[in-house]
Design a protein around this motif. Sequence first.
Motif, PDB file in Angstrom:
ATOM      1  N   LEU A 139       0.827  -1.204   0.000  1.00  0.00           N
ATOM      2  CA  LEU A 139       0.000   0.000   0.000  1.00  0.00           C
ATOM      3  C   LEU A 139       0.863   1.258   0.000  1.00  0.00           C
ATOM      4  O   LEU A 139       0.589   2.213  -0.726  1.00  0.00           O
ATOM      5  CB  LEU A 139      -0.915   0.012   1.218  1.00  0.00           C
ATOM      6  CG  LEU A 139      -2.197  -0.808   1.160  1.00  0.00           C
ATOM      7  CD1 LEU A 139      -2.899  -0.765   2.504  1.00  0.00           C
ATOM      8  CD2 LEU A 139      -3.119  -0.300   0.070  1.00  0.00           C
ATOM      9  N   GLN A 140       1.916   1.259   0.818  1.00  0.00           N
ATOM     10  CA  GLN A 140       2.762   2.437   0.918  1.00  0.00           C
ATOM     11  C   GLN A 140       3.457   2.746  -0.400  1.00  0.00           C
ATOM     12  O   GLN A 140       3.661   3.905  -0.751  1.00  0.00           O
ATOM     13  CB  GLN A 140       3.800   2.247   2.030  1.00  0.00           C
ATOM     14  CG  GLN A 140       3.228   1.895   3.378  1.00  0.00           C
ATOM     15  CD  GLN A 140       1.981   2.673   3.731  1.00  0.00           C
ATOM     16  OE1 GLN A 140       2.001   3.903   3.784  1.00  0.00           O
ATOM     17  NE2 GLN A 140       0.889   1.977   3.955  1.00  0.00           N
ATOM     18  N   GLU A 141       3.821   1.716  -1.132  1.00  0.00           N
ATOM     19  CA  GLU A 141       4.505   1.911  -2.409  1.00  0.00           C
ATOM     20  C   GLU A 141       3.608   2.569  -3.451  1.00  0.00           C
ATOM     21  O   GLU A 141       4.077   3.208  -4.382  1.00  0.00           O
ATOM     22  CB  GLU A 141       5.013   0.568  -2.932  1.00  0.00           C
ATOM     23  CG  GLU A 141       6.143  -0.027  -2.085  1.00  0.00           C
ATOM     24  CD  GLU A 141       6.489  -1.440  -2.505  1.00  0.00           C
ATOM     25  OE1 GLU A 141       5.850  -1.932  -3.470  1.00  0.00           O
ATOM     26  OE2 GLU A 141       7.369  -2.044  -1.878  1.00  0.00           O
ATOM     27  N   THR A 142       2.300   2.400  -3.297  1.00  0.00           N
ATOM     28  CA  THR A 142       1.380   2.958  -4.283  1.00  0.00           C
ATOM     29  C   THR A 142       0.967   4.396  -3.968  1.00  0.00           C
ATOM     30  O   THR A 142       0.341   5.058  -4.801  1.00  0.00           O
ATOM     31  CB  THR A 142       0.115   2.096  -4.372  1.00  0.00           C
ATOM     32  OG1 THR A 142      -0.579   2.143  -3.132  1.00  0.00           O
ATOM     33  CG2 THR A 142       0.449   0.662  -4.719  1.00  0.00           C
ATOM     34  N   LEU A 143       1.291   4.858  -2.754  1.00  0.00           N
ATOM     35  CA  LEU A 143       0.912   6.217  -2.374  1.00  0.00           C
ATOM     36  C   LEU A 143       1.963   7.195  -2.901  1.00  0.00           C
ATOM     37  O   LEU A 143       3.112   7.150  -2.529  1.00  0.00           O
ATOM     38  CB  LEU A 143       0.815   6.325  -0.850  1.00  0.00           C
ATOM     39  CG  LEU A 143      -0.177   5.373  -0.185  1.00  0.00           C
ATOM     40  CD1 LEU A 143      -0.134   5.548   1.321  1.00  0.00           C
ATOM     41  CD2 LEU A 143      -1.576   5.595  -0.707  1.00  0.00           C
TER      42      LEU A 143
ATOM     43  N   LEU B  62      -7.837  -1.325  -3.819  1.00  0.00           N
ATOM     44  CA  LEU B  62      -7.776  -0.269  -4.831  1.00  0.00           C
ATOM     45  C   LEU B  62      -8.359   1.041  -4.298  1.00  0.00           C
ATOM     46  O   LEU B  62      -7.772   2.118  -4.473  1.00  0.00           O
ATOM     47  CB  LEU B  62      -8.540  -0.722  -6.078  1.00  0.00           C
ATOM     48  CG  LEU B  62      -8.508   0.220  -7.291  1.00  0.00           C
ATOM     49  CD1 LEU B  62      -7.098   0.346  -7.832  1.00  0.00           C
ATOM     50  CD2 LEU B  62      -9.441  -0.288  -8.381  1.00  0.00           C
ATOM     51  N   LEU B  63      -9.498   0.949  -3.624  1.00  0.00           N
ATOM     52  CA  LEU B  63     -10.121   2.157  -3.074  1.00  0.00           C
ATOM     53  C   LEU B  63      -9.280   2.734  -1.940  1.00  0.00           C
ATOM     54  O   LEU B  63      -9.170   3.958  -1.804  1.00  0.00           O
ATOM     55  CB  LEU B  63     -11.538   1.838  -2.581  1.00  0.00           C
ATOM     56  CG  LEU B  63     -12.347   3.045  -2.079  1.00  0.00           C
ATOM     57  CD1 LEU B  63     -12.480   4.106  -3.168  1.00  0.00           C
ATOM     58  CD2 LEU B  63     -13.724   2.610  -1.591  1.00  0.00           C
ATOM     59  N   THR B  64      -8.684   1.872  -1.147  1.00  0.00           N
ATOM     60  CA  THR B  64      -7.797   2.341  -0.074  1.00  0.00           C
ATOM     61  C   THR B  64      -6.645   3.151  -0.646  1.00  0.00           C
ATOM     62  O   THR B  64      -6.299   4.218  -0.131  1.00  0.00           O
ATOM     63  CB  THR B  64      -7.246   1.145   0.727  1.00  0.00           C
ATOM     64  OG1 THR B  64      -8.333   0.482   1.385  1.00  0.00           O
ATOM     65  CG2 THR B  64      -6.252   1.616   1.773  1.00  0.00           C
TER      66      THR B  64
ATOM     67  N   PRO C 237      -1.449  10.123   4.511  1.00  0.00           N
ATOM     68  CA  PRO C 237      -1.961   8.957   3.774  1.00  0.00           C
ATOM     69  C   PRO C 237      -1.530   7.616   4.349  1.00  0.00           C
ATOM     70  O   PRO C 237      -2.346   6.695   4.464  1.00  0.00           O
ATOM     71  CB  PRO C 237      -1.396   9.165   2.361  1.00  0.00           C
ATOM     72  CG  PRO C 237      -1.148  10.622   2.261  1.00  0.00           C
ATOM     73  CD  PRO C 237      -0.730  11.057   3.625  1.00  0.00           C
ATOM     74  N   LYS C 238      -0.261   7.480   4.696  1.00  0.00           N
ATOM     75  CA  LYS C 238       0.229   6.198   5.178  1.00  0.00           C
ATOM     76  C   LYS C 238      -0.415   5.814   6.502  1.00  0.00           C
ATOM     77  O   LYS C 238      -0.671   4.641   6.768  1.00  0.00           O
ATOM     78  CB  LYS C 238       1.754   6.235   5.319  1.00  0.00           C
ATOM     79  CG  LYS C 238       2.492   6.393   4.005  1.00  0.00           C
ATOM     80  CD  LYS C 238       3.993   6.393   4.204  1.00  0.00           C
ATOM     81  CE  LYS C 238       4.722   6.535   2.873  1.00  0.00           C
ATOM     82  NZ  LYS C 238       6.191   6.533   3.043  1.00  0.00           N
ATOM     83  N   LYS C 239      -0.686   6.806   7.326  1.00  0.00           N
ATOM     84  CA  LYS C 239      -1.311   6.560   8.627  1.00  0.00           C
ATOM     85  C   LYS C 239      -2.738   6.049   8.455  1.00  0.00           C
ATOM     86  O   LYS C 239      -3.185   5.143   9.159  1.00  0.00           O
ATOM     87  CB  LYS C 239      -1.297   7.853   9.447  1.00  0.00           C
ATOM     88  CG  LYS C 239      -1.948   7.751  10.810  1.00  0.00           C
ATOM     89  CD  LYS C 239      -1.864   9.097  11.511  1.00  0.00           C
ATOM     90  CE  LYS C 239      -2.588   9.070  12.840  1.00  0.00           C
ATOM     91  NZ  LYS C 239      -2.532  10.381  13.521  1.00  0.00           N
ATOM     92  N   VAL C 240      -3.457   6.620   7.498  1.00  0.00           N
ATOM     93  CA  VAL C 240      -4.864   6.269   7.292  1.00  0.00           C
ATOM     94  C   VAL C 240      -5.006   4.946   6.534  1.00  0.00           C
ATOM     95  O   VAL C 240      -5.952   4.181   6.769  1.00  0.00           O
ATOM     96  CB  VAL C 240      -5.590   7.403   6.536  1.00  0.00           C
ATOM     97  CG1 VAL C 240      -6.975   6.960   6.057  1.00  0.00           C
ATOM     98  CG2 VAL C 240      -5.722   8.623   7.431  1.00  0.00           C
TER      99      VAL C 240
ATOM    100  N   LEU D 123      -7.994   2.135   7.125  1.00  0.00           N
ATOM    101  CA  LEU D 123      -9.055   2.144   6.129  1.00  0.00           C
ATOM    102  C   LEU D 123      -9.204   0.777   5.488  1.00  0.00           C
ATOM    103  O   LEU D 123     -10.328   0.274   5.315  1.00  0.00           O
ATOM    104  CB  LEU D 123      -8.758   3.208   5.060  1.00  0.00           C
ATOM    105  CG  LEU D 123      -9.715   3.274   3.864  1.00  0.00           C
ATOM    106  CD1 LEU D 123     -11.158   3.436   4.312  1.00  0.00           C
ATOM    107  CD2 LEU D 123      -9.300   4.409   2.921  1.00  0.00           C
ATOM    108  N   LEU D 124      -8.084   0.162   5.150  1.00  0.00           N
ATOM    109  CA  LEU D 124      -8.141  -1.174   4.559  1.00  0.00           C
ATOM    110  C   LEU D 124      -8.772  -2.169   5.536  1.00  0.00           C
ATOM    111  O   LEU D 124      -9.579  -3.016   5.135  1.00  0.00           O
ATOM    112  CB  LEU D 124      -6.752  -1.645   4.151  1.00  0.00           C
ATOM    113  CG  LEU D 124      -6.689  -3.015   3.480  1.00  0.00           C
ATOM    114  CD1 LEU D 124      -7.515  -3.032   2.193  1.00  0.00           C
ATOM    115  CD2 LEU D 124      -5.246  -3.416   3.197  1.00  0.00           C
ATOM    116  N   GLU D 125      -8.440  -2.079   6.797  1.00  0.00           N
ATOM    117  CA  GLU D 125      -9.017  -2.980   7.800  1.00  0.00           C
ATOM    118  C   GLU D 125     -10.535  -2.848   7.850  1.00  0.00           C
ATOM    119  O   GLU D 125     -11.261  -3.845   7.912  1.00  0.00           O
ATOM    120  CB  GLU D 125      -8.420  -2.686   9.177  1.00  0.00           C
ATOM    121  CG  GLU D 125      -6.972  -3.083   9.342  1.00  0.00           C
ATOM    122  CD  GLU D 125      -6.779  -4.586   9.469  1.00  0.00           C
ATOM    123  OE1 GLU D 125      -7.788  -5.318   9.544  1.00  0.00           O
ATOM    124  OE2 GLU D 125      -5.620  -5.027   9.496  1.00  0.00           O
TER     125      GLU D 125
END
Length: 297
Positions: free
Chosen positions: A132-136, A161-163, A173-176, A180-182
Amino acid sequence: MKPYQVLLIEDEEIIAGFIEHTLAKEDIQVVLMPNAESAWTYLQDNPCQTDVILLDRQLPGMDGIEFLQRLKQDTALQRIPVIIETAASDQESIQQGIDAGAYYYLVKPLQRELLIPIINEAASQYREFCTLQETLNETSQALQLMSHAEFTLRTLPEARLLTNALSQIYPEPKKVATGLLELLVNAVEHGNLNISYEEKTLLLMSRQWHEEVEKRLRDPKYKERRVHVSYRKESNRIVLTITDDGNGFNWEPYLEIQPDRVFHLHGRGIAMARRISFDTIDYQGNGNRVVAMVQLG
């Protein structure tokens, strides 16, 4: 897929040998450190190599709790999941570990049938977080201009994808992203697909969770169910409402990490989202709707 790597911090040779032998048979790599000081040096030199830390609570020199507290203060390392192995199973000791940031507990003598699925689950979650972090990235800054939006999803890949997209709207972003995914995964698997807490435990133990999710997504009973996500940005806060088409659940026990669930393979996602990702999380009605809020400014 690259094998998981476990940083094992253990000073007892017999226990360390058992763990190394057990994990090697599962193609899990082990880096063994006899004390916390040498483990800390290794992490500083190799911050991106470790998927899970298996930490003995009682160590010579810096003990396990002190090491864990130091780890959680390091922004580059604080997300690595830590599994504490301990002979102390009293509530006070467990609570101390939870407060320090432990995500999993294993009681000595270690049992292979628990050790393997717990490490696999922890490593899988951490790999997912790293992905996830790599995509932000900064290319999605235009999304921050959005004041309100509605989304509908059905599957776990759609949740990821939505996350990726929504988390970039937030100041951190990384914190959320993790929380959010959970919440979205919970809405899919426990809400729409009606996978109970006990069922997920058994599925994780038998490594059949992903197969069961895909099976239920194809089941006519569940295939039309959707997760509905409403995003609203106000002057001083961002409000996200997630509603699934399921029957709801008893959400109150999951707002905090309870000592009696520390030994379970899952059940921490909502508490971690509440503790790390959002300022408030409010489940409504029968539990099939959750409102997650982040304050701005």
